[in-house]
Design a protein around this motif. Structure first.
Motif, mmCIF file in Angstrom:
data_model
loop_
_atom_site.group_PDB
_atom_site.id
_atom_site.type_symbol
_atom_site.label_atom_id
_atom_site.label_comp_id
_atom_site.label_asym_id
_atom_site.label_seq_id
_atom_site.Cartn_x
_atom_site.Cartn_y
_atom_site.Cartn_z
ATOM 1 N N LEU A 110 0.833 -1.210 0.000
ATOM 2 C CA LEU A 110 0.000 0.000 0.000
ATOM 3 C C LEU A 110 0.866 1.258 0.000
ATOM 4 C CD1 LEU A 110 -2.740 -1.039 2.595
ATOM 5 C CD2 LEU A 110 -3.196 -0.392 0.238
ATOM 6 N N ASN A 111 2.000 1.186 0.673
ATOM 7 C CA ASN A 111 2.853 2.364 0.749
ATOM 8 C C ASN A 111 4.247 2.124 0.180
ATOM 9 O OD1 ASN A 111 1.744 4.360 3.642
ATOM 10 N ND2 ASN A 111 0.876 4.015 1.623
ATOM 11 N N GLY B 8 8.103 10.659 5.580
ATOM 12 C CA GLY B 8 7.449 10.165 4.382
ATOM 13 C C GLY B 8 7.637 11.064 3.182
ATOM 14 N N THR B 9 8.324 12.190 3.354
ATOM 15 C CA THR B 9 8.490 13.078 2.212
ATOM 16 C C THR B 9 9.732 12.690 1.421
ATOM 17 O OG1 THR B 9 9.537 14.598 3.733
ATOM 18 C CG2 THR B 9 7.272 15.067 3.103
ATOM 19 N N PRO B 12 11.629 6.464 -0.775
ATOM 20 C CA PRO B 12 10.764 6.026 -1.861
ATOM 21 C C PRO B 12 9.326 6.451 -1.601
ATOM 22 C CG PRO B 12 11.452 4.179 -0.501
ATOM 23 C CD PRO B 12 12.234 5.358 -0.058
ATOM 24 N N ALA B 13 8.645 6.793 -2.657
ATOM 25 C CA ALA B 13 7.258 7.207 -2.498
ATOM 26 C C ALA B 13 6.408 5.988 -2.193
ATOM 27 C CB ALA B 13 6.770 7.890 -3.758
ATOM 28 N N GLY B 14 5.163 6.073 -2.440
ATOM 29 C CA GLY B 14 4.260 4.974 -2.124
ATOM 30 C C GLY B 14 2.954 5.590 -1.756
ATOM 31 N N GLY B 15 1.919 4.784 -1.740
ATOM 32 C CA GLY B 15 0.603 5.333 -1.461
ATOM 33 C C GLY B 15 -0.055 5.751 -2.759
ATOM 34 N N GLY B 19 0.076 2.711 -5.010
ATOM 35 C CA GLY B 19 0.140 1.813 -3.861
ATOM 36 C C GLY B 19 -1.115 0.959 -3.752
ATOM 37 N N ALA B 20 -2.255 1.611 -3.956
ATOM 38 C CA ALA B 20 -3.517 0.881 -3.847
ATOM 39 C C ALA B 20 -3.594 -0.218 -4.911
ATOM 40 C CB ALA B 20 -4.694 1.849 -3.991
ATOM 41 N N ALA B 22 -0.986 -1.703 -6.391
ATOM 42 C CA ALA B 22 -0.004 -2.747 -6.058
ATOM 43 C C ALA B 22 -0.586 -3.689 -5.008
ATOM 44 C CB ALA B 22 1.285 -2.102 -5.555
ATOM 45 N N ALA B 102 -3.630 3.887 4.933
ATOM 46 C CA ALA B 102 -2.407 3.995 4.136
ATOM 47 C C ALA B 102 -2.584 4.828 2.868
ATOM 48 C CB ALA B 102 -1.905 2.599 3.758
ATOM 49 N N ILE B 103 -3.819 4.923 2.394
ATOM 50 C CA ILE B 103 -4.055 5.612 1.129
ATOM 51 C C ILE B 103 -4.875 6.868 1.391
ATOM 52 C CG2 ILE B 103 -5.044 5.425 -1.197
ATOM 53 C CD1 ILE B 103 -2.787 3.449 -0.766
ATOM 54 N N GLN B 104 -4.282 8.010 1.135
ATOM 55 C CA GLN B 104 -5.018 9.262 1.305
ATOM 56 C C GLN B 104 -5.996 9.384 0.145
ATOM 57 O OE1 GLN B 104 -4.759 10.480 3.976
ATOM 58 N NE2 GLN B 104 -2.662 10.799 4.702
#
Lengths: 320, 260
Positions: A110-111, B8-9, B12-15, B19-20, B22, B102-104
């Motif tokens: 998810l992240n 988190g800035t 590696p990115a993500g989200g 992310g959703a 994946a 986890a996902i905004q």
């Protein structure tokens, strides 16, 4: 932690937080801050709003009023939230037919967190042997461990745990305590709710106590106990009657406890010892009882307890 | 432990949608029902193709490409149910909360699911369609041509990709709107099996309405040589895609507004 924001930055700031479910106000203008580098216990009777507050911190419930800042920002503005806030709110949130490893991989993806990190955490929480087993077949304790691993996936600087010791055996509780203290020592911000007060007394450096959705007190655990409970000097002596008289004449309050111990308030152990020597009494035991977190908690939350058996009364005597 | 990353800035990115998507892929690949569904729908698609080729039609008209691929429509139903469950099972297990943590932007969780299931479903539909005509032609006796030759026959096979994709997206949307497994699956099956045919029974306007029922229009892409008015084949494809997008948009709007 070696980076810019030092230990002084406040990483969780809750301000005027309010949540209503229908007519019931679950959280009512709650404000508190959680410092990094210490374990903060989040205490309150059942239904006080602890879980609701934690859900609002991670954006699962929307507050009717008020705000939460994590790492200086609203949760909704974090890019990859799991890398900033790791939360174990309910260890049951998993697909029971997935293996422990798959569950962690799913959360990690998810992240954008790597598979290596998943393996690392399976090792850390001691689940490597059962990583291929379905989550549904894991014991409650193992599920809690899995939940801990999940919270840690993103290596977050803020950790939230809702009752992490539930279902754990003494060894597991000891392990969680060590983990929590370790995270705090690394400079992370750790907020942990628990109803195991004797456990929190050992684990939490600071407490946030709420009742009926409102803040009752927050600050150092030690201060809370000392402020709220009355310290007493406990004396065991074969000459109880004479010593009692001497102490009372000196202006101290003396209570005889059922086990024959004298509880002297408004003085110090040293003074009691001196007075005993003056009247020539032998002492078998002389110690100061500082009161317990449980006692402090019962005294402060008694009025705010929502669901209470009618016979319950605040603990008047400490057991420590 | 790894060093703490800058809130988190950095790192590696993500989200987000990525992310959703994946995560949805991980879920899909690791869930037993995916493989059962694939296996059963594959067996039905190929089984019907084989029967079409080998069972002599007697004095009826000879079997067609449309007959050879008709077994894929069982798979469409299975896919519809799995797509509904893909969403409702997240609610039942509580994992939807982890995803939302986890996902905004909760809509992204649903949008990614629709994209992954729509994409994977479309690919599977295509593969099954061509596998069905392939097996059919292989087994067909001399004189029976089950290979697509004409434009219409190619459309009847290739449209299975669209049929599966649209079905998956609508399934995800229904699962999002209804949330419980029993309710979601019932709603989906009532729509596709009951509502679409029952609508024709409505006096006067029934016939006109029936022509606009999305699943009927969708299936006509594979089982009809000529698409009923008001559509041509392209029109039907566009219309069905638009319905899927509209239902999904409704689901996304609802998920943004409502409480968990």
């Amino acid at each position: 932690m070696t980076e810019a924001r030092g230990r002084d930055a406040i990483l969780i700031i809750v301000e005027g937080l309010t949540k209503r479910f229908g007519k019931r106000t679950a959280v009512d203008g709650l404000s508190f801050a959680v410092r990094p580098g210490v374990v903060t216990g989040f205490l309150g009777p059942n239904g006080a709003g602890k879980s609701t507050t934690m859900r609002m911190i991670v954006g699962l419930d929307r507050p009717a009023a008020g705000s939460v800042l994590v790492d200086g920002r609203p949760y909704a503005e974090l890019d990859a939230p799991l890398r900033t806030v790791g939360a174990l709110l309910d260890a049951g949130w998993a697909r029971s037919r997935n293996s422990a490893r798959t569950h962690l991989r799913w959360v990690a993806s998810l992240n954008g967190i790597s598979r290596e990190r998943v393996e690392e955490l399976l090792r850390l929480v001691g689940l490597r042997e059962v990583a291929g087993q379905r989550v549904g077949t894991l014991s409650l304790g193992m599920r809690q461990r899995l939940g801990m691993a999940m919270a840690l996936l993103g290596d977050p600087r803020i950790l939230l745990f809702d009752e992490p010791m539930n279902g754990l055996d003494p060894e597991g509780i000891h392990w969680v305590r060590g983990l929590l203290r370790g995270f705090a020592a690394e400079g992370r911000t750790v907020l942990v709710s628990s109803h195991l007060l004797s456990e929190m007394a050992i684990t939490a450096d600071e407490v946030v106590v709420i009742g009926a959705g409102r803040l009752i007190t927050s600050g150092s655990t030690r201060d809370f106990i000392e402020r709220t409970t009355r310290a007493a000097v406990l004396v065991r002596t074969p000459g109880g009657a004479r010593l009692t008289e001497t102490l009372r004449r000196a202006g101290h309050q003396v209570d005889l406890r059922p086990d024959g111990t004298l509880a002297v308030t408004g003085t110090t152990a040293a003074r009691v010892g001196e007075l005993a020597a003056e009247c020539g009494e032998v002492l078998h035991e002389l110690r100061t009882d500082h009161g317990s977190l449980e006692e402090a908690f019962m005294r402060t939350t008694y009025d705010a307890v929502e669901y209470r058996a009618t016979t319950a009364a605040p603990a008047s005597e400490s057991t420590q | 432990m790894r060093g703490v990353e800058g809130g988190g800035t950095s790192g590696p990115a993500g989200g987000g949608l990525k992310g959703a998507a994946a995560a949805e892929w991980v879920r899909l690949v690791h869930s037993g029902s995916t493989w059962w569904g694939l296996g059963v729908s594959g067996a039905l698609a190929l089984g019907v193709a084989a029967l079409t080729a080998r069972v002599a039609p007697g004095d009826e008209e000879p079997a067609t490409v449309a007959d050879a691929v008709s077994g894929t429509l069982f798979g469409q139903l299975i896919l519809l149910v799995l797509a509904v469950l893909a969403m409702t099972s997240e609610h039942r297990s509580g994992t939807i909360r982890l995803a939302f943590q986890a996902i905004q932007g909760r809509w992204q969780v649903v949008a990614a699911k629709a994209a992954v299931l729509g994409g994977a479903g479309g690919a599977v539909g295509l593969v099954y369609g061509f596998a069905a005509v392939g097996l059919g032609s292989l087994l067909a006796p001399a004189g029976l041509d089950l290979a697509p030759d004409t434009a219409t026959e190619w459309r009847q096979v290739a449209s299975l990709g669209l049929i599966y994709a649209v079905t998956a997206v609508i399934g995800v949307a229904i699962g999002t709107l209804v949330r419980t497994s029993a309710g979601g699956v019932s709603a989906a099956l009532v729509w596709i099996l009951v509502l679409e045919s029952a609508v024709g029974l409505v006096p006067r306007v029934g016939d006109a309405m029936a022509r606009w029922m999305p699943f009927s229009v969708l299936v006509s892409l594979t089982d009809s040589a000529k698409i009923d008015k008001p559509f041509g084949a392209v029109g039907a494809a566009v219309y069905c895609s638009a319905v899927a997008v509209a239902v999904l948009a409704l689901a996304l709007a609802v998920v943004r507004k409502r409480k968990l």
